[in-house]
Write a protein that holds these residues in place. Structure first.
Motif, short mmCIF file in Angstrom:
data_model
loop_
_atom_site.label_atom_id
_atom_site.label_comp_id
_atom_site.label_asym_id
_atom_site.label_seq_id
_atom_site.Cartn_x
_atom_site.Cartn_y
_atom_site.Cartn_z
N MET A 1 0.83 -1.18 0.00
CA MET A 1 0.00 0.00 0.00
C MET A 1 0.88 1.25 0.00
O MET A 1 1.68 1.44 0.90
CB MET A 1 -0.86 -0.05 1.28
N PRO A 2 0.77 2.07 -1.06
CA PRO A 2 1.53 3.32 -1.09
C PRO A 2 0.86 4.36 -0.21
O PRO A 2 -0.35 4.54 -0.30
CB PRO A 2 1.46 3.73 -2.57
N VAL A 3 1.62 5.04 0.62
CA VAL A 3 1.04 6.01 1.54
C VAL A 3 1.78 7.34 1.43
O VAL A 3 2.99 7.40 1.65
CB VAL A 3 1.13 5.53 3.00
N PHE A 4 1.06 8.38 1.06
CA PHE A 4 1.68 9.71 0.98
C PHE A 4 0.74 10.72 1.63
O PHE A 4 -0.33 11.00 1.11
CB PHE A 4 1.94 10.06 -0.49
N ASN A 5 1.13 11.20 2.78
CA ASN A 5 0.31 12.17 3.53
C ASN A 5 -1.12 11.70 3.73
O ASN A 5 -2.07 12.38 3.34
CB ASN A 5 0.30 13.52 2.82
N GLY A 36 7.69 9.36 1.60
CA GLY A 36 8.15 10.70 1.99
C GLY A 36 7.05 11.61 2.48
O GLY A 36 7.03 12.80 2.15
N SER A 37 6.15 11.09 3.31
CA SER A 37 5.05 11.92 3.82
C SER A 37 5.56 13.01 4.74
O SER A 37 6.57 12.84 5.43
CB SER A 37 4.07 11.05 4.61
N GLN A 38 4.84 14.13 4.75
CA GLN A 38 5.27 15.24 5.61
C GLN A 38 4.27 15.55 6.70
O GLN A 38 4.42 16.53 7.41
CB GLN A 38 5.50 16.46 4.75
N ASP A 39 3.23 14.73 6.83
CA ASP A 39 2.27 14.95 7.92
C ASP A 39 2.57 13.93 9.02
O ASP A 39 3.70 13.49 9.17
CB ASP A 39 0.84 14.84 7.39
N GLY A 40 1.57 13.52 9.77
CA GLY A 40 1.82 12.59 10.87
C GLY A 40 1.96 11.14 10.43
O GLY A 40 2.09 10.25 11.28
N THR A 41 1.96 10.88 9.14
CA THR A 41 1.97 9.49 8.64
C THR A 41 3.11 8.63 9.21
O THR A 41 2.84 7.53 9.71
CB THR A 41 2.02 9.48 7.10
N LEU A 58 7.90 0.31 5.09
CA LEU A 58 9.07 0.73 4.32
C LEU A 58 9.02 2.24 4.27
O LEU A 58 7.97 2.81 4.01
CB LEU A 58 9.02 0.18 2.90
N GLU A 59 10.15 2.87 4.55
CA GLU A 59 10.15 4.33 4.50
C GLU A 59 11.11 4.80 3.41
O GLU A 59 12.28 4.42 3.39
CB GLU A 59 10.60 4.89 5.85
N PHE A 60 10.62 5.65 2.53
CA PHE A 60 11.47 6.24 1.50
C PHE A 60 12.19 7.45 2.09
O PHE A 60 11.67 8.11 2.98
CB PHE A 60 10.63 6.71 0.30
N SER A 61 13.37 7.75 1.54
CA SER A 61 14.13 8.89 2.04
C SER A 61 13.50 10.21 1.59
O SER A 61 13.79 11.27 2.14
CB SER A 61 15.56 8.81 1.53
N ARG A 62 12.65 10.16 0.57
CA ARG A 62 11.92 11.33 0.11
C ARG A 62 10.74 10.85 -0.72
O ARG A 62 10.56 9.64 -0.84
CB ARG A 62 12.82 12.25 -0.73
N ASN A 63 10.00 11.77 -1.33
CA ASN A 63 8.88 11.35 -2.17
C ASN A 63 9.40 10.84 -3.52
O ASN A 63 10.04 11.58 -4.27
CB ASN A 63 7.93 12.53 -2.36
N PHE A 64 9.18 9.56 -3.79
CA PHE A 64 9.61 8.99 -5.07
C PHE A 64 8.43 8.73 -5.99
O PHE A 64 8.61 8.32 -7.13
CB PHE A 64 10.37 7.68 -4.86
#
Ligand code: UDP
Ligand code: MG
Length: 311
Positions: A1-5, A36-41, A58-64
């Motif tokens: 599951m991709p999760v972004f913010n 690379g979420s920037q909220d509370g994710t 899995l955590e990405f170092s930034r938004n990919f």
């Protein structure tokens, strides 16, 4: 599951996923890829992971990007079948048992096809409909109309997909391209549970261009067709103009005709230069052979899964 913010959706998403996972026979793992979420994710994901051994993060170092997040999830998934599903609850987790049932009947790629799309703007629905028709015309692929990335892949398909390391990835096309036994089930696509779409128009157009360029040369070949048409017109036009001029019947006056044909041809040439540029840029990205994504953390995976994917 991709999760972004998706901090607002996550608690409800987890609740509904648990219900579905409890109902399936066999063990499940839930792989959440934080793009690379920037909220509370990130905090929420870590909390879920500590509380539930089935959750892996899995955590990405930034938004990919969405497609890379899906790729990473597939690279690390251990299951004999893997479901790709959005985190905003537009794809209802309750449809997963249907996908699984179809898989148990022998299908290896099970598409979830949107029978209805709720709460999406007219613009999004019509551009999506046009896009799937165009890409199916331009390419040899037959992507089921109105299927997103919500689908089930058998382990054999997942292993095949891991071998495909192209940068401009159009996952929904790749899983069709791979072949295998394919089937589809219908579902109603819901409204986003919370927040706004992470796909603004600009990103959507990029994504569409990736889809078309990675499966079709037709845009490049169009230049040849247009070139033949223009050259044909010139071949007929030049003798005609010469004849008319020499026989004194007709004299073309003014620069307007010259100017408009120069502008037209100049414009067409620039457009095709741009199209060549699109392909060239993508070739450049591919030859650099950078890794598809960079992980900053991987949580909850056991030793055997704890491997870095091939570059
Ligand atoms: N997403 C992501 N990275 C991005 C954009 C989106 O991982 O850069 C995730 C997002 O969290 C969601 C899924 O991809 O789970 C689909 O995105 P979204 O719902 O915004 O797209 P839409 O449904 O509007 O096309
Ligand atoms: Mg969505």
């Amino acid at each position: 599951m991709p999760v972004f913010n998706e901090a607002e959706s996550l608690p409800e998403l987890y609740r509904r996923m648990c219900k579905v996972m409890d109902g399936l026979d066999g063990t499940c793992e839930l792989i959440l890829v934080n793009d690379g979420s920037q909220d509370g994710t990130p905090q929420l994901l870590r909390a879920l992971q500590t509380a539930d051994a089935r959750v892996r993060v899995l955590e990405f170092s930034r938004n990919f990007g969405h497609q890379m997040a899906i790729t990473a999830g597939l690279d690390y998934a251990g299951g004999s079948a893997v479901v790709i599903i959005d985190a905003d609850l537009q794809d209802p987790p309750e449809a997963i048992p249907q996908l699984v049932a179809e898989w148990q009947r022998g299908a290896q790629v099970v598409f979830a096809v949107r029978a209805k799309r709720l709460g999406e703007s007219w613009l999004k629905r019509s551009t999506a409909a046009a896009f799937y028709r165009i890409i199916n015309r331009l390419t040899e692929l037959h992507i089921p109309l109105d299927s997103g990335d919500f689908r089930l892949l058998d382990r054999q398909v997942v292993l095949a997909l891991r071998e495909v390391r192209e940068h401009h990835r159009f996952m929904r096309g790749l899983s069709v391209w791979l072949g295998f036994r394919q089937a589809s089930v219908q579902y109603v696509r819901n409204e986003r549970f919370a927040g706004v779409s992470k796909y603004p128009m600009r990103k959507m157009l990029r994504f569409a261009a990736d889809g078309i360029t990675s499966f079709s040369y037709v845009p490049l070949q169009l230049a040849t067709t247009l070139g033949f048409i223009a050259a044909g017109m010139a071949l007929l036009g030049i003798p005609a103009v010469l004849l008319l001029r020499l026989s004194g019947y007709l004299a073309f006056e003014g620069q307007a005709t010259t100017l408009s044909s120069v502008l037209l041809l100049g414009g067409v040439q620039l457009i095709f230069l741009g199209i060549i540029g699109e392909y060239l840029g993508r070739i450049y990205n591919e030859v650099k052979k950078r890794p598809l994504y960079i992980l900053s953390a991987q949580l909850g995976f056991n030793e055997s899964q704890n491997k870095l994917p091939k570059p």
